[in-house]
Design a protein around this motif. Structure first.
Motif, short mmCIF file in Angstrom:
data_model
loop_
_atom_site.label_atom_id
_atom_site.label_comp_id
_atom_site.label_asym_id
_atom_site.label_seq_id
_atom_site.Cartn_x
_atom_site.Cartn_y
_atom_site.Cartn_z
N VAL A 46 0.83 -1.20 0.00
CA VAL A 46 0.00 0.00 0.00
C VAL A 46 0.87 1.26 0.00
O VAL A 46 0.63 2.19 -0.78
CB VAL A 46 -0.97 0.01 1.20
N ALA A 47 1.88 1.31 0.85
CA ALA A 47 2.74 2.50 0.93
C ALA A 47 3.44 2.76 -0.40
O ALA A 47 3.59 3.92 -0.82
CB ALA A 47 3.75 2.36 2.06
N ASP A 48 3.85 1.70 -1.08
CA ASP A 48 4.52 1.85 -2.37
C ASP A 48 3.56 2.41 -3.42
O ASP A 48 3.91 3.29 -4.20
CB ASP A 48 5.09 0.50 -2.81
N VAL A 49 2.33 1.89 -3.43
CA VAL A 49 1.33 2.38 -4.38
C VAL A 49 0.99 3.84 -4.06
O VAL A 49 0.89 4.68 -4.97
CB VAL A 49 0.06 1.50 -4.36
N GLU A 52 3.72 6.01 -5.39
CA GLU A 52 3.60 6.13 -6.86
C GLU A 52 2.54 7.16 -7.23
O GLU A 52 2.77 8.03 -8.08
CB GLU A 52 3.24 4.77 -7.45
N LEU A 53 1.40 7.08 -6.58
CA LEU A 53 0.30 8.01 -6.87
C LEU A 53 0.64 9.43 -6.45
O LEU A 53 0.32 10.39 -7.16
CB LEU A 53 -0.98 7.54 -6.20
N HIS A 54 1.31 9.58 -5.31
CA HIS A 54 1.75 10.92 -4.86
C HIS A 54 2.73 11.52 -5.86
O HIS A 54 2.65 12.71 -6.19
CB HIS A 54 2.39 10.86 -3.48
N PHE A 55 3.65 10.71 -6.37
CA PHE A 55 4.61 11.20 -7.35
C PHE A 55 3.89 11.72 -8.60
O PHE A 55 4.19 12.80 -9.10
CB PHE A 55 5.62 10.11 -7.74
N VAL A 56 2.93 10.93 -9.10
CA VAL A 56 2.18 11.34 -10.29
C VAL A 56 1.41 12.63 -10.00
O VAL A 56 1.43 13.57 -10.80
CB VAL A 56 1.24 10.22 -10.76
N ALA A 57 0.74 12.69 -8.85
CA ALA A 57 -0.04 13.88 -8.50
C ALA A 57 0.85 15.11 -8.32
O ALA A 57 0.50 16.20 -8.77
CB ALA A 57 -0.84 13.62 -7.22
#
Length: 71
Positions: A46-49, A52-57
């Motif tokens: 979960v933390a890795d996903v 990833e989503l924070h980086f994209v955002a």
């Protein structure tokens, strides 16, 4: 054919089908994002996903250069 090419092909087809059937594009994008997150969670924590989503955002503004880009 690259992963980006495959994704673009299927995304374009999904948008076309959504338009043809009256499905809102935003709803389609939300559904696709949910599928991507589910697939990520099948192999990643979960933390890795979330990372990833924070980086994209954090980097979704097309008018902002990435910190690692050179002038």
């Amino acid at each position: 054919m690259s992963a980006s090419d495959i994704a673009r092909h299927h995304f374009d087809a999904a948008l076309k089908q959504a338009d043809a059937t009256g499905v809102e594009r935003e709803g389609l994008c939300r559904a696709l994002l949910g599928l991507v997150v589910s697939q990520y969670l099948a192999t990643r924590g979960v933390a890795d996903v979330q990372s990833e989503l924070h980086f994209v955002a954090d980097n979704c503004d097309p008018d902002t250069d990435f910190m690692f880009m050179r002038p």
